[in-house]
Design a protein around this motif. Structure first.
Motif, PDB file in Angstrom:
ATOM      1  N   LYS A  58     -18.788  -3.152  41.919  1.00 44.96           N
ATOM      2  CA  LYS A  58     -17.894  -4.233  41.504  1.00 44.96           C
ATOM      3  C   LYS A  58     -16.537  -4.117  42.217  1.00 44.96           C
ATOM      4  N   ALA A  59     -16.008  -2.886  42.267  1.00 43.75           N
ATOM      5  CA  ALA A  59     -14.711  -2.675  42.927  1.00 43.75           C
ATOM      6  C   ALA A  59     -14.794  -3.002  44.410  1.00 43.75           C
ATOM      7  N   MET A  60     -15.880  -2.597  45.060  1.00 45.04           N
ATOM      8  CA  MET A  60     -16.051  -2.890  46.482  1.00 45.04           C
ATOM      9  C   MET A  60     -16.217  -4.383  46.719  1.00 45.04           C
ATOM     10  N   ASP A  61     -17.017  -5.045  45.878  1.00 46.70           N
ATOM     11  CA  ASP A  61     -17.214  -6.487  46.029  1.00 46.70           C
ATOM     12  C   ASP A  61     -15.893  -7.240  45.852  1.00 46.70           C
ATOM     13  N   ASP A  62     -15.101  -6.815  44.891  1.00 50.87           N
ATOM     14  CA  ASP A  62     -13.786  -7.450  44.682  1.00 50.87           C
ATOM     15  C   ASP A  62     -12.893  -7.262  45.914  1.00 50.87           C
ATOM     16  N   THR A  63     -12.927  -6.055  46.480  1.00 48.77           N
ATOM     17  CA  THR A  63     -12.120  -5.766  47.670  1.00 48.77           C
ATOM     18  C   THR A  63     -12.561  -6.622  48.853  1.00 48.77           C
ATOM     19  N   LEU A  64     -13.879  -6.719  49.073  1.00 49.55           N
ATOM     20  CA  LEU A  64     -14.395  -7.510  50.186  1.00 49.55           C
ATOM     21  C   LEU A  64     -14.071  -8.993  50.002  1.00 49.55           C
ATOM     22  N   SER A  65     -14.115  -9.459  48.758  1.00 49.07           N
ATOM     23  CA  SER A  65     -13.793 -10.856  48.481  1.00 49.07           C
ATOM     24  C   SER A  65     -12.320 -11.150  48.759  1.00 49.07           C
ATOM     25  N   ARG A  66     -11.467 -10.185  48.447  1.00 50.62           N
ATOM     26  CA  ARG A  66     -10.015 -10.397  48.593  1.00 50.62           C
ATOM     27  C   ARG A  66      -9.567 -10.294  50.051  1.00 50.62           C
ATOM     28  N   TYR A  67     -10.120  -9.324  50.791  1.00 50.65           N
ATOM     29  CA  TYR A  67      -9.626  -9.055  52.144  1.00 50.65           C
ATOM     30  C   TYR A  67     -10.594  -9.460  53.255  1.00 50.65           C
ATOM     31  N   GLN A  68     -11.846  -9.789  52.911  1.00 53.18           N
ATOM     32  CA  GLN A  68     -12.917  -9.973  53.904  1.00 53.18           C
ATOM     33  C   GLN A  68     -13.191  -8.692  54.693  1.00 53.18           C
ATOM     34  N   THR A  69     -12.680  -7.604  54.219  1.00 50.90           N
ATOM     35  CA  THR A  69     -12.943  -6.272  54.773  1.00 50.90           C
ATOM     36  C   THR A  69     -12.581  -5.266  53.682  1.00 50.90           C
ATOM     37  N   CYS A  70     -12.711  -3.991  53.996  1.00 47.92           N
ATOM     38  CA  CYS A  70     -12.247  -2.949  53.077  1.00 47.92           C
ATOM     39  C   CYS A  70     -11.149  -2.182  53.804  1.00 47.92           C
ATOM     40  N   PRO A  71      -9.878  -2.505  53.549  1.00 47.22           N
ATOM     41  CA  PRO A  71      -8.783  -1.808  54.234  1.00 47.22           C
ATOM     42  C   PRO A  71      -8.883  -0.295  54.049  1.00 47.22           C
ATOM     43  N   PRO A  72      -8.395   0.462  55.012  1.00 45.33           N
ATOM     44  CA  PRO A  72      -8.534   1.924  54.951  1.00 45.33           C
ATOM     45  C   PRO A  72      -8.042   2.548  53.652  1.00 45.33           C
ATOM     46  N   VAL A  73      -6.903   2.089  53.143  1.00 45.10           N
ATOM     47  CA  VAL A  73      -6.387   2.676  51.904  1.00 45.10           C
ATOM     48  C   VAL A  73      -7.310   2.373  50.733  1.00 45.10           C
ATOM     49  N   ASN A  74      -7.804   1.146  50.646  1.00 48.63           N
ATOM     50  CA  ASN A  74      -8.743   0.809  49.577  1.00 48.63           C
ATOM     51  C   ASN A  74     -10.003   1.661  49.669  1.00 48.63           C
ATOM     52  N   GLY A  75     -10.504   1.825  50.896  1.00 45.95           N
ATOM     53  CA  GLY A  75     -11.692   2.655  51.070  1.00 45.95           C
ATOM     54  C   GLY A  75     -11.466   4.089  50.634  1.00 45.95           C
ATOM     55  N   GLU A  76     -10.312   4.628  50.993  1.00 48.64           N
ATOM     56  CA  GLU A  76      -9.999   6.000  50.606  1.00 48.64           C
ATOM     57  C   GLU A  76      -9.905   6.131  49.089  1.00 48.64           C
ATOM     58  N   LEU A  77      -9.270   5.175  48.442  1.00 46.72           N
ATOM     59  CA  LEU A  77      -9.133   5.236  46.985  1.00 46.72           C
ATOM     60  C   LEU A  77     -10.486   5.096  46.293  1.00 46.72           C
ATOM     61  N   LEU A  78     -11.350   4.221  46.794  1.00 45.46           N
ATOM     62  CA  LEU A  78     -12.692   4.089  46.223  1.00 45.46           C
ATOM     63  C   LEU A  78     -13.488   5.379  46.412  1.00 45.46           C
ATOM     64  N   TYR A  79     -13.340   5.976  47.585  1.00 52.93           N
ATOM     65  CA  TYR A  79     -14.022   7.248  47.847  1.00 52.93           C
ATOM     66  C   TYR A  79     -13.562   8.314  46.857  1.00 52.93           C
ATOM     67  N   ARG A  80     -12.247   8.390  46.652  1.00 58.14           N
ATOM     68  CA  ARG A  80     -11.718   9.406  45.742  1.00 58.14           C
ATOM     69  C   ARG A  80     -12.194   9.187  44.308  1.00 58.14           C
ATOM     70  N   GLU A  81     -12.283   7.920  43.909  1.00 58.02           N
ATOM     71  CA  GLU A  81     -12.641   7.631  42.511  1.00 58.02           C
ATOM     72  C   GLU A  81     -14.128   7.799  42.228  1.00 58.02           C
ATOM     73  N   PHE A  82     -14.971   7.418  43.194  1.00 53.70           N
ATOM     74  CA  PHE A  82     -16.396   7.344  42.891  1.00 53.70           C
ATOM     75  C   PHE A  82     -17.271   8.352  43.636  1.00 53.70           C
ATOM     76  N   VAL A  83     -16.764   8.945  44.720  1.00 52.65           N
ATOM     77  CA  VAL A  83     -17.640   9.760  45.567  1.00 52.65           C
ATOM     78  C   VAL A  83     -17.154  11.191  45.743  1.00 52.65           C
ATOM     79  N   ALA A  84     -15.852  11.404  45.894  1.00 55.43           N
ATOM     80  CA  ALA A  84     -15.319  12.697  46.324  1.00 55.43           C
ATOM     81  C   ALA A  84     -15.569  13.808  45.319  1.00 55.43           C
ATOM     82  N   ASP A  85     -15.599  15.024  45.841  1.00 63.90           N
ATOM     83  CA  ASP A  85     -15.693  16.238  45.037  1.00 63.90           C
ATOM     84  C   ASP A  85     -14.339  16.495  44.379  1.00 63.90           C
ATOM     85  N   PRO A  86     -14.304  16.737  43.044  1.00 67.46           N
ATOM     86  CA  PRO A  86     -13.023  17.002  42.373  1.00 67.46           C
ATOM     87  C   PRO A  86     -12.224  18.155  42.973  1.00 67.46           C
TER      88      PRO A  86
END
Length: 351
Positions: A58-86
Motif C-alpha cells: 500500500k505504501a509503495m503504491d501510494d508513493t508510485l501514484s504520487r511521484y510516478q516513481t519511488c524517490p530514493p529517500v522514500n525507497g530508503e524509508l520503506l526499506y528501513r520500515e519493512f525490510v531492513a534488519d533491526p
C-alpha cells in the motif's frame, strides 16, 4: 552399486523458483521507474512484488501514484520500515546520535571559548587600570599593598584564562575532526542530525530521481533564516541551534501530499513540491514565512525573549529541458532577490 546420490531438496527448489519469479517481476518494474540497481532497492522491490506485506504494498503504491516513481529517500524509508534488519538500523541510529553529540559539543566549546576570550579582555583592562593607579603615586602603603595584590591575582587569572582558551581551541579542533570521521563513515544517512529534516544528500538524490521520471509540475522552495549570524554572535551557538530546530519543525509540519523538507546547508532549507505549480508553491512559502514570523524563543542565559526570527524565500518551477542545477539556480536567484529587497519576503511576488 546402489545409487547414493541424495534426492534434490524439493523445498530448496521451490524457494529458488519463487526467487527467480520475483526477480523477473521486480527488475522490469525497477527499470520502468528508473530505480537504481542497489542491494537495498533489489531487496525492497523483491519484497514488493512478493505481495506478502500488505502495508508495504500500500505504501509503495501510494508513493508510485504520487511521484510516478519511488524517490530514493522514500525507497530508503520503506526499506528501513519493512525490510531492513533491526541491527543494521541500530548502527545507523548510533552513528547519527554520535554526530549530533559531536555537533552539540563543538558549539558548546565555541561559545565557551568566546566567553573566555571576553573575560580575558576584561581582566586585561582591569590589569591596566590597576597599574595606572600605582604609577600615579598613591602614597598610602596599605592601598599600594592591596593594589599589588590585585595586580598579582589578575595576572594569575589572565594566564590561567589564556591557557584555558588554548585548551578549548585544541579540543574544538579534535571535535571537528571527529565530525568529519563520522560523516565519512556513514554515507547513507538521510537525516540532518540537528534539525531532523532530510539532509543535503537526500535532497540531491530525490531531486534527480523526480526530474528523471516525473518532472512536470515540480517546484523548489529555498528558504534562508534572515540575519542568522546575529543569533550566534549575540546569543551563542546553542541558541542558534534552537532557532534552526524551531524553523525546521515549522516547515516539516507543513509538509503534506508528498512535499519534503531538507536542510540544504547551514541556515538554508529546501522544500520539494511535486506535481504542483508555481502559484501553489508560492502560497505555501508565504504561509511558512508568516508562520516563522510568529516563532518565539527564550534565551535562558539572559532571561530574554527572542521574537525576531524571520526567513526569506525563493520559489521556482521546473521548465522543460531544465536540469536540476538550473532549477536550483533559479530558486537561489529569487532567494537572493528576496534578501536584496529587505528580507522576510517571498519571491517572485506573484505565482
Amino acid at each position: 552399486m546402489s545409487d547414493t546420490t541424495p534426492a534434490p531438496d524439493e523445498g530448496a527448489k521451490a524457494l529458488l523458483q519463487t526467487a527467480a519469479s520475483r526477480l523477473k517481476k521486480a527488475v522490469p518494474l525497477m527499470l520502468k521507474h528508473q530505480i537504481p540497481t542497489t542491494p537495498t532497492n533489489y531487496a525492497l522491490w523483491y519484497a514488493y512484488v512478493g505481495e506478502q506485506q500488505p502495508e508495504l504494498n500500500k505504501a509503495m503504491d501510494d508513493t508510485l501514484s504520487r511521484y510516478q516513481t519511488c524517490p530514493p529517500v522514500n525507497g530508503e524509508l520503506l526499506y528501513r520500515e519493512f525490510v531492513a534488519d533491526p541491527v543494521e538500523l541500530d548502527v545507523r541510529d548510533m552513528r547519527q546520535n554520535l554526530e549530533a553529540m559531536a555537533a552539540e559539543l563543538a558549539n558548546q566549546l565555541q561559545d565557551t571559548n568566546l566567553d573566555a576570550a571576553v573575560f580575558q579582555q576584561k581582566i586585561d583592562a582591569n590589569f591596566n587600570r590597576l597599574e595606572r593607579i600605582e604609577s600615579e603615586g598613591v602614597s598610602l602603603e596599605q592601598v599600594l599593598d592591596l593594589v599589588r595584590s590585585l595586580v598579582k591575582e589578575s595576572d594569575t587569572i589572565r594566564q590561567s584564562t589564556s591557557y584555558f582558551t588554548g585548551q578549548l581551541s585544541k579540543a574544538q579542533q579534535e571535535i571537528s575532526a571527529l565530525k568529519e570521521r563520522l560523516a565519512a563513515s556513514e554515507r547513507d544517512v538521510l537525516f540532518d542530525a540537528l534539525t531532523g529534516c532530510f539532509n543535503r544528500r537526500a535532497f540531491d538524490a530525490d531531486l534527480q530521481g523526480i526530474l528523471a521520471q516525473a518532472p512536470e509540475g515540480t517546484c523548489l522552495i529555498l528558504a534562508d533564516v534572515d540575519h542568522f549570524k546575529a543569533f550566534n554572535d549575540n546569543y551563542g551557538h546553542q541558541l542558534g541551534d534552537q532557532v534552526l530546530k524551531l524553523v525546521a519543525k515549522r516547515m516539516t509540519d507543513a509538509c503534506r501530499d508528498g512535499i519534503k523538507c531538507y536542510r540544504y546547508g547551514g541556515e538554508e532549507f529546501a522544500l520539494l513540491v511535486p506535481k504542483s505549480n508555481l502559484r501553489v508553491a508560492r502560497q505555501l512559502a508565504e504561509a511558512l514565512r508568516r508562520g516563522i514570523e510568529k516563532l518565539t524563543l527564550k534565551d535562558r542565559r539572559r532571561d530574554a525573549k527572542i521574537d525576531t526570527i524571520r526567513a526569506s524565500f525563493g520559489v521556482a518551477q521546473w521548465q522543460p529541458k531544465t536540469s536540476a542545477i538550473e532549477l536550483i539556480e533559479a530558486a537561489d536567484k529569487l532567494l537572493y532577490e528576496a534578501k536584496r529587497l529587505g528580507r522576510n519576503r517571498v519571491m517572485p511576488i506573484q505565482g
